[in-house]
Design a protein around this motif. Structure first.
Motif, PDB file in Angstrom:
ATOM      1  N   HIS A   3      10.812 -50.419  -5.146  1.00 21.35           N
ATOM      2  CA  HIS A   3      11.321 -49.056  -5.137  1.00 21.35           C
ATOM      3  C   HIS A   3      12.673 -49.027  -4.433  1.00 21.35           C
ATOM      4  N   LEU A   4      13.713 -48.580  -5.126  1.00 25.95           N
ATOM      5  CA  LEU A   4      14.987 -48.341  -4.471  1.00 25.95           C
ATOM      6  C   LEU A   4      14.910 -46.994  -3.759  1.00 25.95           C
ATOM      7  N   ILE A   5      15.486 -46.920  -2.581  1.00 25.62           N
ATOM      8  CA  ILE A   5      15.457 -45.684  -1.801  1.00 25.62           C
ATOM      9  C   ILE A   5      16.886 -45.158  -1.675  1.00 25.62           C
ATOM     10  N   TYR A   6      17.107 -43.962  -2.230  1.00 27.10           N
ATOM     11  CA  TYR A   6      18.400 -43.294  -2.176  1.00 27.10           C
ATOM     12  C   TYR A   6      18.301 -42.083  -1.248  1.00 27.10           C
ATOM     13  N   ALA A   7      19.448 -41.527  -0.904  1.00 24.38           N
ATOM     14  CA  ALA A   7      19.451 -40.309  -0.081  1.00 24.38           C
ATOM     15  C   ALA A   7      20.650 -39.444  -0.436  1.00 24.38           C
ATOM     16  N   ILE A   8      20.410 -38.131  -0.380  1.00 23.86           N
ATOM     17  CA  ILE A   8      21.491 -37.156  -0.517  1.00 23.86           C
ATOM     18  C   ILE A   8      21.009 -35.854   0.127  1.00 23.86           C
ATOM     19  N   TYR A  48      13.019 -43.673  -5.261  1.00 22.34           N
ATOM     20  CA  TYR A  48      12.789 -42.517  -4.384  1.00 22.34           C
ATOM     21  C   TYR A  48      14.135 -41.962  -3.924  1.00 22.34           C
ATOM     22  N   VAL A  49      14.184 -40.637  -3.784  1.00 21.61           N
ATOM     23  CA  VAL A  49      15.385 -39.995  -3.256  1.00 21.61           C
ATOM     24  C   VAL A  49      14.965 -39.101  -2.088  1.00 21.61           C
ATOM     25  N   LEU A  50      15.601 -39.292  -0.943  1.00 19.40           N
ATOM     26  CA  LEU A  50      15.337 -38.506   0.262  1.00 19.40           C
ATOM     27  C   LEU A  50      16.393 -37.416   0.371  1.00 19.40           C
ATOM     28  N   GLN A  77      11.028 -40.140  -7.571  1.00 14.94           N
ATOM     29  CA  GLN A  77      10.208 -39.338  -6.677  1.00 14.94           C
ATOM     30  C   GLN A  77      11.091 -38.838  -5.545  1.00 14.94           C
ATOM     31  N   LYS A  78      10.834 -37.595  -5.101  1.00 13.52           N
ATOM     32  CA  LYS A  78      11.674 -37.020  -4.061  1.00 13.52           C
ATOM     33  C   LYS A  78      10.856 -36.629  -2.835  1.00 13.52           C
ATOM     34  N   ILE A  79      11.458 -36.811  -1.677  1.00 17.29           N
ATOM     35  CA  ILE A  79      10.910 -36.292  -0.426  1.00 17.29           C
ATOM     36  C   ILE A  79      11.962 -35.360   0.142  1.00 17.29           C
ATOM     37  N   ILE A  80      11.539 -34.122   0.408  1.00 19.63           N
ATOM     38  CA  ILE A  80      12.465 -33.088   0.870  1.00 19.63           C
ATOM     39  C   ILE A  80      12.084 -32.649   2.284  1.00 19.63           C
ATOM     40  N   SER A  81      13.088 -32.552   3.151  1.00 20.47           N
ATOM     41  CA  SER A  81      12.890 -31.982   4.479  1.00 20.47           C
ATOM     42  C   SER A  81      13.781 -30.759   4.621  1.00 20.47           C
TER      43      SER A  81
END
Length: 230
Positions: A3-8, A48-50, A77-81
């Motif tokens: 799984h590559l993990i990205y963020a924006i 995944y995108v954070l 897949q996204k994780i949102i805070s």
């Protein structure tokens, strides 16, 4: 499966508020379209995108639904805070009841992604900030508790990625109490947002006391999710 993990962070979708972001800078012209194009160019459904806060200008959860559906249909897949402008943010139960297919919400909890544990909290402005007001000390103390709760909920002996909205630094880019929490709990990576325009000059990136920092505000990243880990 790798799984590559990205963020924006700071997507600042309009939430039906008719709040064009280009009033702040021309770089924000058509920013939603740019996010969608750039996202689809690099993110796959296995990734995944954070998203660390300031997702939508909506004031109520029902008004944020279209923005959340927009993110839901993007690859991965996204994780949102939560961010300071996410007034639509509600209880975990109400947000889960939206039945979004690819979005999970981070609040006093954690998620396992590949080899990593994903934790985080909103944090708050530092005492040195012009934003700081009387009574904000209570919010800072509460955010410390929430951050620690999230970290303690994670599986043990696995590297940790923290996603926070406010930078864990004071107005002079010096580490503050939030950085100390991340350091004390051996967090490996921290992504944050909130800084825009001239605020980019205060970005702290790279290793600080063993914590690897990334500023992921959308305008800082030219509206392209940043690869954090592969």
């Amino acid at each position: 499966m790798i799984h590559l993990i990205y963020a924006i962070a700071d997507t600042h979708l309009d939430g039906g508020q008719d709040k064009p972001m280009d009033v702040f800078s021309d770089i924000w012209l058509n920013h939603k379209d740019n996010i969608e194009k750039n996202w689809k160019d690099i993110v796959t459904d296995d990734d995944y995108v954070l998203l660390a806060g300031d997702i939508s200008w909506a004031l109520k959860l029902e008004d944020a639904l279209e923005d959340l559906k927009f993110l839901d249909q993007l690859p991965g897949q996204k994780i949102i805070s939560r961010g300071n402008h996410d007034y639509w943010w509600s209880s975990l139960k109400k947000m889960k009841d939206l039945n979004l297919k690819t979005i999970n919400f981070l609040q006093n909890n954690s998620f396992s992604v590949g080899d990593y544990e994903i934790v985080g909290s909103r944090l708050w402005c530092d005492k040195s900030s012009r934003e700081f007001e009387e009574g904000d000390e209570r919010i800072i103390n509460r955010e410390v508790i929430r951050l620690e709760m999230s970290i303690k909920s994670a599986k043990k002996d696995r590297p940790i990625i923290a996603m926070v909205h406010y930078p864990p630094f004071d107005n002079n880019s010096v580490p503050n109490i939030f950085h100390q929490v991340l350091k004390d709990h051996n967090v490996s990576i921290c992504i944050y947002g909130h800084l825009h325009a001239d605020g980019h000059k205060k970005a702290v990136e790279g290793l600080v006391d063993g914590v690897e920092y990334h500023l992921t505000s959308a305008d800082y990243l030219n509206f392209t999710p940043k690869l954090i880990r592969r």
